[in-house]
Design a protein around this motif. Structure first.
Motif, short mmCIF file in Angstrom:
data_model
loop_
_atom_site.label_atom_id
_atom_site.label_comp_id
_atom_site.label_asym_id
_atom_site.label_seq_id
_atom_site.Cartn_x
_atom_site.Cartn_y
_atom_site.Cartn_z
N CYS A 307 -6.11 -12.91 -16.76
CA CYS A 307 -7.13 -13.34 -15.80
C CYS A 307 -8.38 -12.46 -15.91
O CYS A 307 -8.30 -11.24 -16.06
CB CYS A 307 -6.57 -13.26 -14.39
N THR A 308 -9.54 -13.10 -15.83
CA THR A 308 -10.79 -12.35 -15.96
C THR A 308 -11.18 -11.67 -14.65
O THR A 308 -12.24 -11.06 -14.57
CB THR A 308 -11.93 -13.29 -16.40
N HIS A 309 -10.33 -11.78 -13.62
CA HIS A 309 -10.60 -11.03 -12.40
C HIS A 309 -10.10 -9.60 -12.57
O HIS A 309 -10.85 -8.73 -12.93
CB HIS A 309 -9.94 -11.72 -11.19
N VAL A 310 -8.81 -9.37 -12.37
CA VAL A 310 -8.29 -8.02 -12.62
C VAL A 310 -7.08 -8.03 -13.54
O VAL A 310 -6.30 -7.07 -13.55
CB VAL A 310 -7.98 -7.23 -11.33
N GLY A 311 -6.89 -9.08 -14.30
CA GLY A 311 -5.95 -9.00 -15.41
C GLY A 311 -4.54 -9.48 -15.16
O GLY A 311 -3.65 -9.19 -15.95
N CYS A 312 -4.29 -10.23 -14.07
CA CYS A 312 -2.94 -10.79 -13.90
C CYS A 312 -2.71 -11.89 -14.94
O CYS A 312 -3.63 -12.29 -15.64
CB CYS A 312 -2.78 -11.39 -12.50
N SER A 313 -1.48 -12.36 -14.97
CA SER A 313 -1.13 -13.38 -15.94
C SER A 313 -1.38 -14.77 -15.35
O SER A 313 -0.80 -15.13 -14.33
CB SER A 313 0.34 -13.19 -16.31
N VAL A 314 -2.26 -15.55 -15.99
CA VAL A 314 -2.57 -16.89 -15.49
C VAL A 314 -1.52 -17.84 -16.05
O VAL A 314 -1.65 -18.31 -17.17
CB VAL A 314 -3.98 -17.33 -15.95
N GLY A 315 -0.50 -18.09 -15.27
CA GLY A 315 0.62 -18.84 -15.85
C GLY A 315 0.93 -20.14 -15.16
O GLY A 315 1.89 -20.81 -15.51
N LEU A 316 0.16 -20.55 -14.14
CA LEU A 316 0.50 -21.76 -13.40
C LEU A 316 -0.42 -22.90 -13.81
O LEU A 316 -1.64 -22.79 -13.69
CB LEU A 316 0.37 -21.51 -11.88
N TYR A 317 0.15 -23.97 -14.31
CA TYR A 317 -0.65 -25.11 -14.79
C TYR A 317 -0.32 -26.34 -13.95
O TYR A 317 0.84 -26.69 -13.78
CB TYR A 317 -0.35 -25.39 -16.26
N GLU A 318 -1.39 -26.96 -13.43
CA GLU A 318 -1.21 -28.17 -12.64
C GLU A 318 -1.64 -29.35 -13.50
O GLU A 318 -2.83 -29.53 -13.77
CB GLU A 318 -2.06 -28.09 -11.37
N GLN A 319 -0.66 -30.12 -13.93
CA GLN A 319 -0.93 -31.13 -14.96
C GLN A 319 -1.87 -32.24 -14.48
O GLN A 319 -2.73 -32.70 -15.23
CB GLN A 319 0.39 -31.73 -15.42
N THR A 320 -1.73 -32.65 -13.20
CA THR A 320 -2.54 -33.79 -12.74
C THR A 320 -4.03 -33.43 -12.63
O THR A 320 -4.89 -34.27 -12.91
CB THR A 320 -2.04 -34.30 -11.38
N THR A 321 -4.33 -32.20 -12.24
CA THR A 321 -5.74 -31.81 -12.10
C THR A 321 -6.26 -31.05 -13.31
O THR A 321 -7.45 -30.78 -13.41
CB THR A 321 -5.91 -30.91 -10.86
N HIS A 322 -5.36 -30.65 -14.22
CA HIS A 322 -5.71 -29.81 -15.38
C HIS A 322 -6.29 -28.47 -14.95
O HIS A 322 -7.22 -27.97 -15.57
CB HIS A 322 -6.68 -30.53 -16.33
N HIS A 323 -5.72 -27.91 -13.89
CA HIS A 323 -6.18 -26.61 -13.41
C HIS A 323 -5.16 -25.54 -13.80
O HIS A 323 -3.96 -25.76 -13.69
CB HIS A 323 -6.33 -26.60 -11.88
N LEU A 324 -5.70 -24.39 -14.20
CA LEU A 324 -4.86 -23.21 -14.44
C LEU A 324 -5.09 -22.27 -13.27
O LEU A 324 -6.23 -22.01 -12.89
CB LEU A 324 -5.29 -22.50 -15.72
N LEU A 325 -4.00 -21.76 -12.70
CA LEU A 325 -4.12 -20.96 -11.49
C LEU A 325 -3.57 -19.55 -11.72
O LEU A 325 -2.51 -19.38 -12.31
CB LEU A 325 -3.32 -21.63 -10.37
N CYS A 326 -4.33 -18.57 -11.25
CA CYS A 326 -3.83 -17.19 -11.29
C CYS A 326 -3.13 -16.89 -9.97
O CYS A 326 -3.75 -17.03 -8.90
CB CYS A 326 -4.98 -16.22 -11.50
N PRO A 327 -1.87 -16.49 -9.99
CA PRO A 327 -1.14 -16.32 -8.73
C PRO A 327 -1.59 -15.10 -7.93
O PRO A 327 -1.27 -15.00 -6.75
CB PRO A 327 0.33 -16.15 -9.19
N CYS A 328 -2.31 -14.17 -8.53
CA CYS A 328 -2.65 -12.94 -7.80
C CYS A 328 -3.65 -13.17 -6.69
O CYS A 328 -3.42 -12.82 -5.54
CB CYS A 328 -3.17 -11.88 -8.76
N HIS A 329 -4.82 -13.77 -7.01
CA HIS A 329 -5.85 -13.98 -5.98
C HIS A 329 -6.40 -15.40 -6.04
O HIS A 329 -7.52 -15.66 -5.66
CB HIS A 329 -6.97 -12.96 -6.12
N GLN A 330 -5.60 -16.27 -6.61
CA GLN A 330 -5.89 -17.72 -6.61
C GLN A 330 -7.15 -18.12 -7.38
O GLN A 330 -7.78 -19.12 -7.07
CB GLN A 330 -5.99 -18.26 -5.17
#
Ligand code: FES
Length: 381
Positions: A307-330
């Protein structure tokens, strides 16, 4: 408070005592109050060994002081490690493998330092502080001079009951442990502020910028003009380390990816935190950005997972919206628009990794990311 409230309070049942001395609720008026049960009272107080035996109390005092002393020792070792261990010194640990010795030393000493204070405080409370049960009556929240005076008296009684005045060894050892404990916090604070002091170039390159040797039929590196022949790194599944064919990546699928040969490097963990990638397949016509489409194959695209915020792992993918979500600070990244940030505190898109397919059908990265991966704090320098 309203009259109604006062009236309702005045109708609360009073407490009397039965023959055995236990408190029993009684009724004030004719209102039908539910049946009350007999107040069992407080259980008999059980004295601890140290309550009546000064030798046992002194033994507890020494044990508490020893734990605080252990904390002080660990804090001193923290400072020594901070000053003495070089940033390139390594140790090999079970499971983790080769890691920086400084990180291990700072982590272990800080943990022991905090543990010493915590265990000392618990042991002190369990063996020396008063364990008399007390009942605090409810009262209004209004504070007056008498209440303040009572508060001061309670605090003073508490200090007496904790024996802090009678036990100077605990007082001074706790003061020393807490005082020294501030030192590592201060070091971290001072060391963490100001311009980035690391090697920025280190953040610009990842393992994807390098190649792996091509092995011959005998398992040895192929040589040409006296130099080993190399090729770009393939995309390997994380964690099982198998290569990924383009045909494996069906529409909507998501792969967590590491570069080929990462476990042959000197610091696989250090490499992993920079080179982790997420590989996703979406319909090609949903990709709006031409370069993004060209850096993928048939709608299969790869992006840095850091993640380009503080480096968490962006691992959540929402297939219908094509969004990738970082679980640390959304922070949320739109995969159809070159992973630009559409929500959250991240300030930069995720860097894309160009991918291609080789003669055997395996995915590989012809070169590294076109921009540094991870947080942008390095820009402060
Ligand atoms: S680290 Fe990803 S949003 Fe903060």
């Amino acid at each position: 408070m309203t009259d109604d409230n006062e009236a309702s309070i005045s109708k609360e049942p009073a407490v009397s005592h039965n023959e055995s001395g236990h408190a029993v609720a009684t009724r004030h008026d004719d209102h039908a109050l539910p049946e009350r049960f007999e107040n069992p009272g407080l259980p008999d107080h059980v004295h601890r060994q140290g309550d009546n035996d000064e030798a046992a109390a002194r033994r507890s005092e020494r044990q508490v002081a020893t734990l605080f002393g252990l904390s002080m020792l660990a804090t001193v070792l923290f400072v020594v490690a901070y000053a003495v261990i070089g940033k390139d010194d390594n140790v090999t640990l079970p499971i983790l493998g080769k890691v920086h010795a400084l990180h291990v030393a700072l982590g272990v000493t800080l943990a022991v330092s905090m543990l010493g204070i915590g265990l000392g405080a618990i042991h002190w409370a369990k063996t020396l502080m008063s364990d008399e049960e007390v009942v605090e009556e409810r009262h209004t929240l209004r504070s007056n001079d008498d209440a303040r005076a009572d508060f001061v008296k309670v605090m003073s009684d508490g200090a007496d009951s904790a024996q802090i005045k009678r036990r100077p060894l605990i007082k001074y050892s706790l003061g020393g442990a807490l005082g020294l404990f501030a030192v590592p916090l201060g070091l971290q604070l001072v060391g963490g502020l100001g311009p980035f002091k690391g090697d920025v170039e280190d953040l610009r390159t990842t393992l994807w910028d390098t190649e792996v040797p091509v092995l011959g039929a005998d398992g040895k590196p192929e040589m040409k003009n006296g130099k080993p022949v190399t090729r770009p790194r393939r995309l390997m599944r994380d964690p099982d380390g198998t290569a990924i064919r383009l045909s494996d990546v069906t529409l909507g699928s998501v792969f967590h990816v590491l570069p080929e040969g990462i476990n042959d490097t000197e610091h696989p963990i250090n490499q992993k935190v920079k080179a982790s990638v997420i590989l996703i397949s979406l319909q090609e016509d949903r990709i709006k950005n031409t370069r993004e489409r060209d850096w993928g194959i048939n709608g299969v695209v790869a992006y840095s997972k850091i993640c380009t915020h503080v480096g968490c792992s962006v691992g959540l993918y929402e297939q219908t919206t094509h969004h990738l979500l970082c679980p640390c600070h959304q922070s949320t990244f739109d995969l159809t628009e070159d992973c630009k940030v559409i929500f959250g505190p991240a300030k930069r898109p995720l860097p894309q990794l160009k991918i291609d397919v080789d003669d055997e059908g395996y995915l590989y990265a012809p070169h590294g990311f076109d921009q540094p991966v991870g947080p942008s704090f390095w820009e402060r320098g």
